[in-house]
Design a protein around this motif. Structure first.
Motif, PDB file in Angstrom:
ATOM      1  N   GLU A   1      -9.009  -2.128   3.982  1.00 31.99           N
ATOM      2  CA  GLU A   1      -9.463  -1.169   3.802  1.00 31.99           C
ATOM      3  C   GLU A   1      -8.720   0.083   5.176  1.00 31.99           C
ATOM      4  N   GLY A   2      -9.001  -0.668   6.340  1.00 30.33           N
ATOM      5  CA  GLY A   2      -8.978   0.407   7.465  1.00 30.33           C
ATOM      6  C   GLY A   2      -7.087   0.363   6.893  1.00 30.33           C
ATOM      7  N   LEU A   3      -6.607  -0.270   7.393  1.00 31.48           N
ATOM      8  CA  LEU A   3      -5.007  -0.214   6.809  1.00 31.48           C
ATOM      9  C   LEU A   3      -4.563   1.570   5.720  1.00 31.48           C
ATOM     10  N   LYS A   4      -5.311   0.909   4.671  1.00 33.93           N
ATOM     11  CA  LYS A   4      -5.513   1.553   3.527  1.00 33.93           C
ATOM     12  C   LYS A   4      -6.137   3.334   3.629  1.00 33.93           C
TER      13      LYS A   4
ATOM     14  N   LEU B   1       0.503  -1.415  -0.153  1.00 33.03           N
ATOM     15  CA  LEU B   1      -0.428  -0.114   0.333  1.00 33.03           C
ATOM     16  C   LEU B   1       0.761   1.153  -0.035  1.00 33.03           C
ATOM     17  N   CYS B   2       1.624   1.245   0.424  1.00 34.46           N
ATOM     18  CA  CYS B   2       2.874   2.383   0.813  1.00 34.46           C
ATOM     19  C   CYS B   2       3.603   2.460  -0.652  1.00 34.46           C
TER      20      CYS B   2
ATOM     21  N   PHE C   1      -5.272   4.252   7.074  1.00 32.52           N
ATOM     22  CA  PHE C   1      -4.729   5.051   8.433  1.00 32.52           C
ATOM     23  C   PHE C   1      -3.767   5.687   7.276  1.00 32.52           C
ATOM     24  N   ILE C   2      -2.704   4.262   6.266  1.00 34.62           N
ATOM     25  CA  ILE C   2      -1.548   4.977   5.487  1.00 34.62           C
ATOM     26  C   ILE C   2      -2.199   6.065   4.852  1.00 34.62           C
ATOM     27  N   HIS C   3      -3.523   6.338   3.883  1.00 38.86           N
ATOM     28  CA  HIS C   3      -3.448   7.711   3.843  1.00 38.86           C
ATOM     29  C   HIS C   3      -3.650   9.236   4.316  1.00 38.86           C
ATOM     30  N   TRP C   4      -4.307   8.853   5.649  1.00 36.52           N
ATOM     31  CA  TRP C   4      -4.384   9.097   6.793  1.00 36.52           C
ATOM     32  C   TRP C   4      -2.924   9.604   7.247  1.00 36.52           C
TER      33      TRP C   4
ATOM     34  N   ASN D   1      -1.052  12.262   4.413  1.00 37.37           N
ATOM     35  CA  ASN D   1      -2.102  13.585   4.766  1.00 37.37           C
ATOM     36  C   ASN D   1      -1.662  14.932   5.801  1.00 37.37           C
ATOM     37  N   GLU D   2      -2.063  13.958   7.016  1.00 32.30           N
ATOM     38  CA  GLU D   2      -2.137  14.160   8.465  1.00 32.30           C
ATOM     39  C   GLU D   2      -0.338  15.100   8.790  1.00 32.30           C
ATOM     40  N   ARG D   3       0.272  13.936   8.449  1.00 32.12           N
ATOM     41  CA  ARG D   3       1.818  14.307   9.169  1.00 32.12           C
ATOM     42  C   ARG D   3       2.355  15.312   9.131  1.00 32.12           C
ATOM     43  N   LEU D   4       3.193  16.142   9.850  1.00 30.92           N
ATOM     44  CA  LEU D   4       3.761  17.197   9.151  1.00 30.92           C
ATOM     45  C   LEU D   4       5.550  17.079   8.668  1.00 30.92           C
TER      46      LEU D   4
END
Length: 104
Positions: free
Chosen positions: A84-87, A38-39, A89-92, A95-98
């Protein structure tokens, strides 16, 4: 989630540990491969390969959450698959990490 929230607010599980997960068994290798796969689809993520070490005698062969207590106490059950949850989480995370996605 409304029923879960109401039950939590009523203190129905404040002293009881609960598991929340897919309820499906996965090996550590399968989880690592899913994460790498996924990554690897994300722009800027460095190429990654699994590195194996000999297992310690305390290692587990697979992970599986038992959600029965959460379902019984809170009426909770999983609504998305592990993948799906892992996908999501990876998207979040991306996009959310500084920090830079590449980890640099």
């Amino acid at each position: 989630y409304e029923k879960v929230f109401v039950n939590l607010m009523q203190g129905k599980c404040l002293d009881t540990p609960l598991n929340f997960g897919s309820g499906t068994a996965f090996t550590i290798k399968e989880i690592a491969e899913d994460i790498i796969h996924l990554c690897g689809k994300e722009k800027g993520f460095p190429e990654t390969k699994l590195v194996y070490d000999k297992p310690r005698h305390v290692e587990v062969n697979y992970l599986c959450s038992d959600n029965s207590k959460a379902q019984h106490i809170l009426g909770w059950k999983p609504e998305v698959s592990f993948q799906e949850g892992l996908k999501k989480f990876i998207h979040w995370y991306k996009n959310e990490r500084l920090e830079d996605w590449s980890g640099k």
